[in-house]
Design an enzyme around this catalytic site. Structure first.
Site: not given
Ligand code: NAD
Ligand code: TYD
Length: 354
Positions: A224, A38, A160, A294, A135-137, A164
């Site tokens: 979501r 990381d 983003y 959005h 991600t589903d996005e 992905k």
């Molecule tokens: P996060 O932003 O919390 O963590 C990302 C981690 O990656 C951090 O520890 C950061 O230091 C590390 N990182 C970033 N850039 C880097 C680089 N260039 N080299 C090495 N390490 C690096 O993210 P998360 O929410 O835990 O998401 C993790 C994965 O799951 C991602 O690939 C994301 O696309 C995917 N994902 C997230 C969600 C969600 O709801 N958060 C949902 C579906 C998929």
């Molecule tokens: P987020 O947690 O950023 O996840 P994603 O955009 O990847 O789904 O946002 C979840 C939803 O909440 C999204 O529809 C955007 C909305 N949102 C707000 O309304 N206010 C906020 O401050 C943030 C961060 C997100």
């Protein structure tokens, strides 16, 4: 290295989901060596892993996934037979501010890892696996009807999700072209402990604690599909071990919430936990300028993962949300630490003009 039955590099293991995946693998598989690679960006935090940091089967290596030499060195040093790739720039709002950072980490970083793994494994793919967490996005935005399935055409709409989607395509291209043994999963929005407070749920929890405005984008009608992060980590474990080579699995909780309804539920839970009069936190809600582009609705059909590999979510949403709130309320130091410094300037930039 010979004493471990598998040696796995987990990228992004200091982040939100990655830390839960690292913890699960370190605790459940004492015979595996788990190396957390990381870069420790603003989103990475080794405090997320305090409880397992001295485990005999855990190592941390600091570095960027774009660093070819260091990744090669680590493959030589640890002789990895598995990669679980979670490192990414993960926040849509930041991708709107700085798209190139997302191309660098999510696209170039992923291709670098694929390339090093392919060259190191040299066509001897027996017992090897490259797991790409997505991600589903990538599927775009749904109207009121329907679900994303594994065959839904990609239609990413934010920098983003475009980055992905691109990385997913490269992972599949390495499978088709070079035979790299890959597996991909696309998951819906996660929530739970160690979630960085730039994302909706932890941001709202933190603001409610401090009686700060709750910025709801647009009218709050976006939808979501929320999954408890430990259920995601369990799905990753199952897919890593039992998923078919080259296959994709969608992961989701069949748990859709309109943002404004979710924020109201959270306000009610927080009023109760903080012994505030009912309705106190909801008064903090402010509708602010919408996010550009959005996506309206995400909803995952996780039938394949359930039917083929037997996974299902373990928690009802309200139970998971209460657990999450309890965690944030009893981990004030964690939140104080991650919201100092850089977070304040990000928050200012993101929310001051809305
Ligand atoms: P996060 O932003 O919390 O963590 C990302 C981690 O990656 C951090 O520890 C950061 O230091 C590390 N990182 C970033 N850039 C880097 C680089 N260039 N080299 C090495 N390490 C690096 O993210 P998360 O929410 O835990 O998401 C993790 C994965 O799951 C991602 O690939 C994301 O696309 C995917 N994902 C997230 C969600 C969600 O709801 N958060 C949902 C579906 C998929
Ligand atoms: P987020 O947690 O950023 O996840 P994603 O955009 O990847 O789904 O946002 C979840 C939803 O909440 C999204 O529809 C955007 C909305 N949102 C707000 O309304 N206010 C906020 O401050 C943030 C961060 C997100």
């Amino acid at each position: 290295m010979q004493n471990f039955s598998k040696k796995i590099m987990i990228t992004g293991g200091a982040g939100f989901i990655g830390s839960h995946v690292v913890r699960l693998f370190v605790n459940n598989y004492p015979d595996y060596l788990i190396v957390n690679y990381d870069a420790l960006t603003y989103a990475g935090n080794l405090n997320n892993l305090k409880d397992i940091e001295s485990s005999a089967n855990y190592r941390f290596e600091k570095g960027d996934i774009q660093d070819e030499n260091l990744v090669k060195e680590l493959f030589e040093k640890y002789q990895f037979d598995g990669v679980i790739h979670l490192a990414a720039e993960s926040h849509v709002d930041r991708s709107i501010l700085d798209p190139l950072a997302f191309v660098k980490t999510n696209v170039l970083g992923t291709v670098n890892l694929l390339n090093v793994a392919k060259n190191f494994w040299k066509n001897d793919y027996n017992g090897k696996r490259f797991y790409h967490v997505s991600t589903d996005e990538v599927y775009g935005s749904l109207g009121q009807e329907g679900f994303f399935t594994e065959t839904t055409a990609y239609d990413p709409r934010s920098p983003y999700s475009a980055s992905k989607a691109s990385s997913d395509h490269f992972v599949r291209a390495y499978h088709h072209t070079y035979g790299l043994p890959v597996v991909v999963s696309n998951c819906s929005n996660n929530y739970g402990s160690y979630h960085f407070p730039e994302k909706l749920i932890p941001l709202m929890i933190n603001n409610i604690v401090h009686s700060k405005p709750l910025p709801v984008y647009g009218k709050g009608d976006n939808i979501r599909d929320w999954l408890f992060v430990e259920d995601h980590a369990r799905a990753i474990d199952i897919i890593f071990h039992k998923g078919s080579n080259g296959d994709t699995y969608n992961i989701g909780g069949f748990n859709e919430w309109k943002n404004i309804d979710l924020v109201h539920l959270l306000c009610a839970v927080m009023d109760e936990k903080l012994n505030r009069a009912a309705g106190t936190s909801a008064k903090l809600i402010q509708f602010v300028t919408d996010r550009p582009g959005h996506d309206m609705r995400y909803a995952i059909d996780a039938t394949k993962l359930n039917k083929e590999l037997g996974w299902q979510p373990s928690l009802q949403f309200e139970e998971g949300l209460r657990k999450t709130v309890d965690w944030y309320l009893s981990n004030e130091d964690w939140i104080k630490n991650v919201t100092s410094g850089d977070y304040q300037s990000y928050y200012q930039k993101q929310y001051s003009d809305r």
